[in-house]
Design a protein around this motif. Structure first.
Motif, PDB file in Angstrom:
ATOM      1  N   SER A  12       0.829  -1.208   0.000  1.00 11.01           N
ATOM      2  CA  SER A  12       0.000   0.000   0.000  1.00 11.01           C
ATOM      3  C   SER A  12       0.862   1.256   0.000  1.00 11.01           C
ATOM      4  CB  SER A  12      -0.922  -0.007   1.217  1.00 11.01           C
ATOM      5  OG  SER A  12      -1.651   1.186   1.290  1.00 11.01           O
ATOM      6  N   TYR A  95      -7.650   0.428  10.044  1.00  8.98           N
ATOM      7  CA  TYR A  95      -7.343  -0.967   9.732  1.00  8.98           C
ATOM      8  C   TYR A  95      -8.568  -1.866   9.856  1.00  8.98           C
ATOM      9  CZ  TYR A  95      -7.210  -1.741  14.801  1.00  8.98           C
ATOM     10  OH  TYR A  95      -7.532  -1.817  16.128  1.00  8.98           O
ATOM     11  N   LYS A  97     -12.565  -3.143   8.828  1.00 13.74           N
ATOM     12  CA  LYS A  97     -13.335  -3.391   7.619  1.00 13.74           C
ATOM     13  C   LYS A  97     -14.760  -2.874   7.808  1.00 13.74           C
ATOM     14  CE  LYS A  97     -10.774  -7.551   6.207  1.00 13.74           C
ATOM     15  NZ  LYS A  97     -10.142  -6.912   5.039  1.00 13.74           N
ATOM     16  N   SER A 116     -11.941  -2.811   3.265  1.00 12.15           N
ATOM     17  CA  SER A 116     -11.301  -2.014   4.306  1.00 12.15           C
ATOM     18  C   SER A 116     -11.933  -0.626   4.296  1.00 12.15           C
ATOM     19  CB  SER A 116      -9.797  -1.910   4.059  1.00 12.15           C
ATOM     20  OG  SER A 116      -9.535  -1.113   2.914  1.00 12.15           O
ATOM     21  N   GLU A 119     -10.222   1.843   1.991  1.00  9.67           N
ATOM     22  CA  GLU A 119     -10.455   1.547   0.577  1.00  9.67           C
ATOM     23  C   GLU A 119     -11.859   1.978   0.156  1.00  9.67           C
ATOM     24  OE1 GLU A 119     -10.706  -2.383  -2.406  1.00  9.67           O
ATOM     25  OE2 GLU A 119     -10.099  -2.598  -0.298  1.00  9.67           O
ATOM     26  N   THR A 136      -4.234   6.389   1.250  1.00 10.56           N
ATOM     27  CA  THR A 136      -4.807   5.499   2.253  1.00 10.56           C
ATOM     28  C   THR A 136      -3.740   4.589   2.851  1.00 10.56           C
ATOM     29  OG1 THR A 136      -5.376   3.827   0.586  1.00 10.56           O
ATOM     30  CG2 THR A 136      -7.045   5.499   1.096  1.00 10.56           C
ATOM     31  N   ASN A 138      -3.753   1.250   5.356  1.00 10.09           N
ATOM     32  CA  ASN A 138      -4.583   0.249   6.019  1.00 10.09           C
ATOM     33  C   ASN A 138      -3.749  -0.520   7.044  1.00 10.09           C
ATOM     34  OD1 ASN A 138      -6.724  -1.469   6.613  1.00 10.09           O
ATOM     35  ND2 ASN A 138      -6.225  -2.880   4.958  1.00 10.09           N
TER      36      ASN A 138
END
Length: 385
Positions: A12, A95, A97, A116, A119, A136, A138
């Motif tokens: 990422s 972090y 979802k 996530s 995202e 972003t 995560n």
């Protein structure tokens, strides 16, 4: 499992670096915000703030970068508001979802379940305003392997590769708040802390300037001060309540004060609370604790104390000109404290007072000093007042 997560975080980070390189030229080509009042201009209503004298240079918002830590009920709405305001860059950290249990809040949608949060947020925000650069990350900022990455991004994540202009904390645990506090104190970064209570009917925002205002460690919450591990407080099958209304109010306060700080208009609240049950909004100033446990906070306090204080001299000039401007509606201001020639206060036409104003104050009433004045005459004079 941890190696897999670390690898994903590294990928990422590399993807964001590639994006920075590929979008650098594109950012330079973005035109300055237009103030043209046409339906096709997405910034015309925002630029009206400049035309109305609220903000001097609203277009400067394109130069600012803001990091949002926690993209939950408050953070996601905060990110959306800043995106609609045309912020230059948003950096999102989380972090978790997206879950269907999050649908009682604003922003996220059922079809994003399983993605996530960063995202899903980036996807939505890019569709709202493609002019905004969105990065972003995560991962959990409190883990040892991610702390240095988190610090480096805050120090170099601006559009000029310098420190971000503002950090907004929208997390739901003390551990993350203290992590943000430690980084901001160490690198002298201005930030806002925010939160909503577990019963969902109160919240707050706190403006933190290292050394100048109280940091999060200056007056730690009771749970922290008592050395209680907050993870032990969570019970199986029991979750905190959440209301989209309360979270929306706190997000609005947070973004409003962020805009005032970045664009330099109005007064930034040092600490602003909200109680939904009584619609009570406590507002207070929090001074730093000279004995703060954070050594960097103490260092920033000494630096701030050593700075020369600038005295603001207010220059008031008396003028005979009206306190209002001529206008097409014929509205005028009247100073009701000024008495007219008849001794009565000025009131609007057709409006009368519920009491009579005497021609003279009680202290000005002349009472005969003659010894021959009878009690009846004195009583008559008193009744005449």
């Amino acid at each position: 499992m941890e190696n897999v997560e670390a690898l994903k975080a590294k990928i990422s980070e590399l993807e964001n670096k590639v994006k920075l390189l590929t979008t650098k030229n594109a950012r330079e080509k973005i035109e300055t915000m237009s103030s043209e009042v046409v339906d096709s201009n997405p910034y015309s209503r925002l630029m009206a703030l400049k035309r109305m004298g609220i903000v001097n240079n609203y277009e400067n918002i394109r130069n600012f970068s803001v990091a949002i830590v926690g993209v939950g009920g408050v953070g996601s709405v905060t990110a959306e508001m800043l995106t609609r305001c045309g912020i230059g860059r948003l950096i999102l950290f989380d972090y978790d979802k997206v879950e269907l249990a999050n649908m009682n809040r604003l922003f996220f949608q059922p079809h994003q379940s399983g993605l996530s949060k960063v995202e899903a947020a980036a996807e939505t925000l890019k569709n709202i305003n493609p002019d905004v650069d969105i990065l972003t990350y995560n991962y959990n900022i409190t883990s040892i392997e991610n702390f240095d990455n988190f610090s480096n991004i805050l120090r170099t994540g601006s559009l000029t590769n310098g420190p971000v202009d503002l950090v907004l904390s929208c997390v739901d645990n003390f551990e993350a708040r203290f992590t943000i506090n430690a980084v901001c104190n160490e690198f002298n970064l201005t930030w806002f802390e925010s939160g909503v209570s577990e019963n969902a009917v109160s919240g707050h925002v706190q403006f933190i300037v290292p050394g100048e205002t109280a940091c999060f460690a200056c007056a730690p919450p009771l749970v922290v001060a008592s050395n209680i591990d907050e993870k032990t407080l969570k019970r199986d099958g029991v979750c905190a309540a959440s209301l989209p209304t309360t979270m929306g109010v706190i997000a609005g306060f947070l973004v409003q004060n962020a805009l005032k700080y970045l664009l330099k208009f109005g007064n930034v609240s040092n600490y602003l609370g909200y109680s939904a049950l009584t619609d009570f909004f406590p507002n207070m100033n929090l001074k730093p604790n000279p004995h703060c446990d954070d050594s960097n906070c103490q260092l920033r306090q000494r630096e701030f104390a050593a700075k020369p204080k600038v005295q603001v001299v207010e220059n008031k000039q008396e003028s005979d000109t009206p306190v209002h401007e001529d206008n097409e509606w014929g509205i005028s201001l009247v100073d009701e404290s000024v008495e007219n020639d008849k001794g009565a206060q000025n009131v609007a036409s057709g409006v009368s007072l519920a009491y009579a104003v005497p021609d003279k104050d009680i202290g000005d009433v002349e009472v005969s000093k003659s010894d021959d004045t009878s009690l009846e005459e004195l009583m008559a004079q008193m009744k005449a007042i």
